[in-house]
Design an enzyme around this catalytic site. Structure first.
Site, PDB file in Angstrom:
ATOM      1  N   ARG A 127      44.305  21.999  49.534  1.00  0.00           N
ATOM      2  CA  ARG A 127      43.717  20.754  49.052  1.00  0.00           C
ATOM      3  C   ARG A 127      43.587  19.778  50.214  1.00  0.00           C
ATOM      4  NH1 ARG A 127      42.282  23.603  46.034  1.00  0.00           N
ATOM      5  NH2 ARG A 127      42.329  23.618  43.760  1.00  0.00           N
TER       6      ARG A 127
ATOM      7  N   PRO B  55      45.699  56.493  43.938  1.00  0.00           N
ATOM      8  CA  PRO B  55      45.202  56.444  45.323  1.00  0.00           C
ATOM      9  C   PRO B  55      43.748  56.900  45.476  1.00  0.00           C
ATOM     10  CG  PRO B  55      47.454  57.255  45.303  1.00  0.00           C
ATOM     11  CD  PRO B  55      47.050  57.115  43.857  1.00  0.00           C
TER      12      PRO B  55
ATOM     13  N   ASP C  91      37.033  40.042  46.615  1.00  0.00           N
ATOM     14  CA  ASP C  91      38.403  39.827  46.109  1.00  0.00           C
ATOM     15  C   ASP C  91      38.544  40.511  44.743  1.00  0.00           C
ATOM     16  OD1 ASP C  91      40.923  38.785  45.548  1.00  0.00           O
ATOM     17  OD2 ASP C  91      40.161  36.807  44.992  1.00  0.00           O
ATOM     18  N   LEU C  92      38.601  41.846  44.761  1.00  0.00           N
ATOM     19  CA  LEU C  92      38.702  42.577  43.484  1.00  0.00           C
ATOM     20  C   LEU C  92      40.100  43.148  43.259  1.00  0.00           C
ATOM     21  CD1 LEU C  92      35.185  44.316  43.297  1.00  0.00           C
ATOM     22  CD2 LEU C  92      35.941  42.147  42.322  1.00  0.00           C
ATOM     23  N   LYS C  93      40.975  42.979  44.235  1.00  0.00           N
ATOM     24  CA  LYS C  93      42.399  43.359  44.088  1.00  0.00           C
ATOM     25  C   LYS C  93      42.563  44.727  43.428  1.00  0.00           C
ATOM     26  CE  LYS C  93      43.927  38.520  43.537  1.00  0.00           C
ATOM     27  NZ  LYS C  93      42.651  37.817  43.300  1.00  0.00           N
ATOM     28  N   PHE C  94      42.056  45.763  44.088  1.00  0.00           N
ATOM     29  CA  PHE C  94      42.131  47.113  43.503  1.00  0.00           C
ATOM     30  C   PHE C  94      43.583  47.548  43.311  1.00  0.00           C
ATOM     31  CE2 PHE C  94      37.969  47.774  45.944  1.00  0.00           C
ATOM     32  CZ  PHE C  94      37.193  47.477  44.840  1.00  0.00           C
ATOM     33  N   HIS C  95      43.855  48.204  42.190  1.00  0.00           N
ATOM     34  CA  HIS C  95      45.201  48.718  41.882  1.00  0.00           C
ATOM     35  C   HIS C  95      45.013  49.881  40.915  1.00  0.00           C
ATOM     36  CE1 HIS C  95      49.616  47.659  40.547  1.00  0.00           C
ATOM     37  NE2 HIS C  95      49.453  48.918  40.884  1.00  0.00           N
ATOM     38  N   ASP C  96      45.099  51.103  41.420  1.00  0.00           N
ATOM     39  CA  ASP C  96      44.833  52.279  40.592  1.00  0.00           C
ATOM     40  C   ASP C  96      45.435  53.480  41.313  1.00  0.00           C
ATOM     41  OD1 ASP C  96      43.517  54.125  38.760  1.00  0.00           O
ATOM     42  OD2 ASP C  96      42.064  52.545  38.370  1.00  0.00           O
TER      43      ASP C  96
ATOM     44  N   THR D  61      50.697  34.376  42.869  1.00  0.00           N
ATOM     45  CA  THR D  61      51.454  33.117  42.822  1.00  0.00           C
ATOM     46  C   THR D  61      51.701  32.677  41.377  1.00  0.00           C
ATOM     47  OG1 THR D  61      49.337  32.093  43.300  1.00  0.00           O
ATOM     48  CG2 THR D  61      50.932  32.134  45.072  1.00  0.00           C
TER      49      THR D  61
ATOM     50  N   LYS E 229      33.931  34.113  49.321  1.00  0.00           N
ATOM     51  CA  LYS E 229      34.765  35.033  48.538  1.00  0.00           C
ATOM     52  C   LYS E 229      34.106  35.258  47.180  1.00  0.00           C
ATOM     53  CE  LYS E 229      38.840  33.886  46.388  1.00  0.00           C
ATOM     54  NZ  LYS E 229      38.895  34.478  45.045  1.00  0.00           N
TER      55      LYS E 229
ATOM     56  N   THR F  56      41.238  56.913  43.345  1.00  0.00           N
ATOM     57  CA  THR F  56      40.278  55.956  42.773  1.00  0.00           C
ATOM     58  C   THR F  56      40.150  54.723  43.662  1.00  0.00           C
ATOM     59  OG1 THR F  56      40.819  56.730  40.566  1.00  0.00           O
ATOM     60  CG2 THR F  56      39.790  54.569  40.711  1.00  0.00           C
TER      61      THR F  56
ATOM     62  N   GLY G  14      38.291  26.690  47.108  1.00  0.00           N
ATOM     63  CA  GLY G  14      37.324  26.730  46.015  1.00  0.00           C
ATOM     64  C   GLY G  14      36.828  25.344  45.678  1.00  0.00           C
ATOM     65  N   ARG G  15      37.422  24.774  44.619  1.00  0.00           N
ATOM     66  CA  ARG G  15      36.895  23.520  44.058  1.00  0.00           C
ATOM     67  C   ARG G  15      36.712  22.355  45.032  1.00  0.00           C
ATOM     68  NH1 ARG G  15      41.014  24.332  39.243  1.00  0.00           N
ATOM     69  NH2 ARG G  15      41.961  25.485  40.969  1.00  0.00           N
TER      70      ARG G  15
ATOM     71  N   ASP H 232      33.747  30.721  42.778  1.00  0.00           N
ATOM     72  CA  ASP H 232      34.246  30.909  41.410  1.00  0.00           C
ATOM     73  C   ASP H 232      33.226  30.362  40.418  1.00  0.00           C
ATOM     74  OD1 ASP H 232      36.590  32.174  42.246  1.00  0.00           O
ATOM     75  OD2 ASP H 232      37.577  30.257  42.609  1.00  0.00           O
TER      76      ASP H 232
HETATM   77  O1  C5P Z   1      39.555  26.083  43.498  1.00  0.00           O
HETATM   78  P1  C5P Z   1      40.707  26.607  44.309  1.00  0.00           P
HETATM   79  O2  C5P Z   1      40.678  26.123  45.744  1.00  0.00           O
HETATM   80  O3  C5P Z   1      42.037  26.379  43.630  1.00  0.00           O
HETATM   81  O4  C5P Z   1      40.448  28.176  44.361  1.00  0.00           O
HETATM   82  C1  C5P Z   1      41.348  29.060  44.963  1.00  0.00           C
HETATM   83  C2  C5P Z   1      40.818  30.452  44.949  1.00  0.00           C
HETATM   84  O5  C5P Z   1      41.835  31.305  45.470  1.00  0.00           O
HETATM   85  C3  C5P Z   1      40.470  30.989  43.568  1.00  0.00           C
HETATM   86  O6  C5P Z   1      39.389  31.925  43.726  1.00  0.00           O
HETATM   87  C4  C5P Z   1      41.737  31.715  43.144  1.00  0.00           C
HETATM   88  O7  C5P Z   1      41.481  32.761  42.243  1.00  0.00           O
HETATM   89  C5  C5P Z   1      42.211  32.272  44.496  1.00  0.00           C
HETATM   90  N1  C5P Z   1      43.643  32.560  44.549  1.00  0.00           N
HETATM   91  C6  C5P Z   1      44.627  31.623  44.306  1.00  0.00           C
HETATM   92  N2  C5P Z   1      45.957  31.967  44.377  1.00  0.00           N
HETATM   93  C7  C5P Z   1      46.307  33.232  44.695  1.00  0.00           C
HETATM   94  C8  C5P Z   1      45.329  34.202  44.959  1.00  0.00           C
HETATM   95  C9  C5P Z   1      43.991  33.815  44.883  1.00  0.00           C
HETATM   96  O8  C5P Z   1      44.321  30.462  44.048  1.00  0.00           O
HETATM   97  N3  C5P Z   1      47.580  33.539  44.802  1.00  0.00           N
END
Ligand code: C5P
Length: 240
Positions: free
Chosen positions: A181, A69, A62-67, A120, A35, A71, A210-211, A13
């Site tokens: 976490r 069929p 992770d581009l989550k396509f939604h359009d 979420t 990712k 496309t 991520g973080r 990210d």
């Molecule tokens: O930094 P962190 O661990 O919170 O990053 C989580 C990653 O997962 C981010 O790229 C976030 O966009 C993605 N994500 C999420 N919850 C979702 C779907 C994807 O946190 N329901």
């Protein structure tokens, strides 16, 4: 320790290729997958994805396509041409869109195709406004079943939903879980978090992190710690 097949997907990210590559240069394809989401892809484009693939990383686009069929099918085929390992679409696109996406990836060695059920960030209120008269859990279950029925490989879900979905769809249905976490004390902006060990115990196949990794002083040490925690926990389970 080195995992036989890395279960951690590091979420890149970052706003620009340079900052993503600064981290990637310190990572190892044997330790994690990567990712690439909407922010980085929009800024750095397919060139960065090609570069990560050329460096032997498995890339989850992770581009989550939604359009419509057609496309979505063409976008999936374009992603497959980039050599990514996994890509995703929104299950809310419906059965025809899911089917078109799967058919576009019907070749040998094609990427894994998973669906996002309900983001979420959407709760009961959001569903009400949208006129969906189901609880989030009911909707997630229904969309996961639709995803499996369309022949996709799995879904992105919260670790809290993993056990239920794994019971519903069986162990071959891939569950990819963000919101991880290392200790329950650090949440950032995630509302519900689980540790890697808890998420795997709930049935998660891949952990999106991520973080906790991208902002660590020593990302490699963090990855090694997570794998050793997972492996210790598996050993304890076996010995019980
Ligand atoms: O930094 P962190 O661990 O919170 O990053 C989580 C990653 O997962 C981010 O790229 C976030 O966009 C993605 N994500 C999420 N919850 C979702 C779907 C994807 O946190 N329901």
């Amino acid at each position: 320790m080195m995992p036989s097949s890395p279960r951690i997907i590091v979420a890149l990210d970052f706003p620009k290729a340079a900052s993503a590559l600064h981290l990637v240069d310190r990572l190892d394809p044997a330790l994690c997958r990567l990712k690439v989401g909407k922010e980085l892809f929009t800024s750095a484009g397919p060139e960065l994805v090609r570069r990560l693939v050329a460096a032997n990383f498995d890339v989850f686009l992770d581009l989550k396509f939604h359009d419509i069929p057609n496309t979505v099918a063409r976008a999936c085929a374009a992603a497959a041409d980039l050599g990514v390992w996994m890509l995703n679409v929104h299950a809310l696109g419906g059965p025809a869109m899911l089917d078109a996406a799967r058919q576009a990836l019907n070749t040998k060695g094609a990427p894994l195709l998973i669906a996002v059920t309900l983001l979420t960030s959407s709760g009961p209120r959001e569903l009400e406004v949208l006129g969906i008269h189901e609880t989030p859990i009911e909707l997630v279950q229904r969309l996961a079943a639709m995803t499996a029925q369309a022949g996709l490989d799995g879904v992105v879900c919260s670790a809290q939903e993993a056990e239920m979905l794994s019971q519903q769809q069986g162990d071959d249905f891939i569950l990819v879980t963000p919101g991880i976490r290392l200790s329950a004390n650090t949440q950032d902006d995630q509302l519900r978090v689980m540790t890697p060990v808890q998420a795997i115990a709930q049935g998660s196949h891949y952990l999106v992190i991520g973080r906790p990794v991208t902002q660590a002083n020593d990302p490699i040490a963090i990855l090694h710690t997570i794998y050793s925690d997972i492996s210790d926990s598996a050993r304890v389970q076996r010995d019980l």
